[in-house]
Motif scaffolding. Structure first.
Motif, PDB file in Angstrom:
ATOM      1  N   PRO A   1       0.832  -1.216   0.000  1.00 26.61           N
ATOM      2  CA  PRO A   1       0.000   0.000   0.000  1.00 26.61           C
ATOM      3  C   PRO A   1       0.863   1.262   0.000  1.00 26.61           C
TER       4      PRO A   1
ATOM      5  N   PRO B   1       0.550   2.852   4.375  1.00 26.34           N
ATOM      6  CA  PRO B   1      -0.251   1.990   5.242  1.00 26.34           C
ATOM      7  C   PRO B   1      -0.610   2.674   6.561  1.00 26.34           C
ATOM      8  N   SER B   2      -1.875   2.578   6.904  1.00 23.98           N
ATOM      9  CA  SER B   2      -2.369   3.167   8.148  1.00 23.98           C
ATOM     10  C   SER B   2      -2.188   2.176   9.294  1.00 23.98           C
TER      11      SER B   2
ATOM     12  N   SER C   1      -4.567   1.053  11.024  1.00 29.30           N
ATOM     13  CA  SER C   1      -5.620   0.036  10.878  1.00 29.30           C
ATOM     14  C   SER C   1      -5.190  -1.034   9.866  1.00 29.30           C
ATOM     15  N   ALA C   2      -4.462  -0.662   8.824  1.00 24.61           N
ATOM     16  CA  ALA C   2      -3.950  -1.657   7.866  1.00 24.61           C
ATOM     17  C   ALA C   2      -2.953  -2.586   8.544  1.00 24.61           C
TER      18      ALA C   2
ATOM     19  N   ILE D   1       4.013  -4.329   7.849  1.00 22.77           N
ATOM     20  CA  ILE D   1       3.385  -4.724   6.577  1.00 22.77           C
ATOM     21  C   ILE D   1       4.363  -5.573   5.763  1.00 22.77           C
TER      22      ILE D   1
END
Length: 183
Positions: free
Chosen positions: A41, A44-45, A47-48, A103
């Motif tokens: 992504p 990335p947040s 939440s991700a 991630i």
């Protein structure tokens, strides 16, 4: 061709990281991953990260150490290259304090479970052990994945995995003095 330039790109990424140019190292890694068809992504947040953590934890909960240890070697050259880039990108991502680091770890584990093991996987398993404690305070699970990562680590990355296990995980369970000799 891309394949001809890949070794040079690895050298450039390592050089950028070693010179402290973490933004360029991470940006270049993300570009190469897109070219390999394994994009991450854009930003990335948190939440991700949490969604990735929950999905990864659910998948790994169903896998024994024996299952993971017996995964075949990766054979898909594109995936091997992606795993290599991901393993290099983890350091600048961590040093930047970005959400990319977890991630990246989840992505390597996903590739490992779907395509088999590579030199990059043992370190990612150890880092997952660290994340398991950092997010959930699961000492037992953290130590399990730390040790599993060590057992999967090739000679090329055993030092990195040892640092994660003995410098960032084991002291939650064992006396700090017991972690010094392996380091």
């Amino acid at each position: 061709t891309f394949d001809d330039q890949f070794a040079a790109q690895i050298c450039i990424l390592k050089s950028l990281t070693l010179s402290g140019d973490f933004d360029d190292a991470l940006t270049s890694s993300l570009r190469i991953l897109r070219e390999l068809g394994e994009p991450l992504p854009k930003k990335p947040s948190l939440s991700a990260v949490m969604i990735g953590f929950i999905k990864t934890k659910q998948v790994l909960r169903k896998r024994t150490d024996e299952y993971i240890s017996s995964l075949p070697e990766m054979t898909d050259e594109r995936i091997i290259k992606a795993a290599k880039i991901l393993s290099i990108a983890g350091t600048p991502a961590y040093l930047l304090g970005s959400n990319y680091q977890p991630i990246i770890t989840f992505k390597v584990l996903c590739l490992m479970l779907n395509y088999g093991q590579s030199d990059s996987c043992g370190f990612a398993v150890s880092v997952y052990g660290f994340l398991l404690y950092a997010i959930t305070k699961d000492v037992k699970g953290s130590c399990r994945f730390g040790q599993l990562g060590l057992s999967l680590s090739s000679k090329a990355i055993i030092t990195q995995s040892s640092f994660i296990v003995y410098g960032m995980i084991t002291h939650w369970r064992d006396a700090l003095t017991l972690t010094l000799d392996p380091l």
